[in-house]
Design a protein around this motif. Structure first.
Motif, short mmCIF file in Angstrom:
data_model
loop_
_atom_site.label_atom_id
_atom_site.label_comp_id
_atom_site.label_asym_id
_atom_site.label_seq_id
_atom_site.Cartn_x
_atom_site.Cartn_y
_atom_site.Cartn_z
N THR A 31 0.85 -1.19 0.00
CA THR A 31 0.00 0.00 0.00
C THR A 31 0.88 1.24 0.00
OG1 THR A 31 -0.16 0.01 2.42
CG2 THR A 31 -1.95 -1.07 1.20
N GLN A 32 0.31 2.32 -0.46
CA GLN A 32 1.00 3.61 -0.48
C GLN A 32 0.30 4.54 0.49
OE1 GLN A 32 3.79 4.63 -2.31
NE2 GLN A 32 3.62 6.40 -0.98
N SER A 39 2.57 11.90 -0.89
CA SER A 39 2.82 10.47 -0.97
C SER A 39 4.09 10.16 -0.18
CB SER A 39 2.97 10.06 -2.43
OG SER A 39 3.12 8.68 -2.52
N ASP A 41 6.79 7.33 1.54
CA ASP A 41 7.30 5.97 1.54
C ASP A 41 7.49 5.52 2.98
OD1 ASP A 41 7.44 5.66 -1.25
OD2 ASP A 41 9.33 6.77 -1.29
N LYS A 67 -3.97 1.20 -2.81
CA LYS A 67 -3.42 -0.04 -3.36
C LYS A 67 -3.89 -0.14 -4.80
CE LYS A 67 -2.80 -4.91 -2.38
NZ LYS A 67 -2.97 -5.96 -1.40
#
Length: 114
Positions: A31-32, A39, A41, A67
């Motif tokens: 998932t992000q 966004s 990480d 996702k």
């Protein structure tokens, strides 16, 4: 001269630390994480560092987990007022007063923020 260099190093460390916020995250695999349109990480250790947030995040930082381009979860993350923003020139308390709460883990798998 050594005292000056030590003071300069300490001052720059404080300034750099004052312009970021760090949170600990547990996210579902593949998932992000998107926080207020950013966004992010999430590395294996779960420690995420980003720029602080404006007053609009005082009631919680909006997030979503994506996702394959689809939103699978959305909500708000608990925030904490950043005392360092008071000392950040020129207007840190106005522009970047809110951040992640460093004392909790944002477990987005179990949907707990403790």
């Amino acid at each position: 001269m050594k005292k000056f260099l030590a003071g300069l190093l300490l001052g720059s460390t404080v300034l750099l630390g004052a312009c970021s916020t760090t949170g600990h995250f547990v996210t579902p695999p593949d998932t992000q994480l998107v926080v207020m349109g950013r966004s992010l990480d999430v590395p294996a250790d779960g420690v995420v560092t980003t720029k602080p947030f404006f007053w609009s995040a005082a009631g919680g930082i909006p997030y979503r987990l994506e996702k394959d381009g689809q939103v699978v979860q959305a909500g708000k993350l608990r925030t904490k007022f950043r005392v360092a923003s008071i000392f950040w020139p020129p207007f840190g308390a106005i522009y970047w007063p809110m951040g992640f709460n460093p004392d909790i883990t944002y477990d987005l798998v179990r949907q707990k923020q403790e």
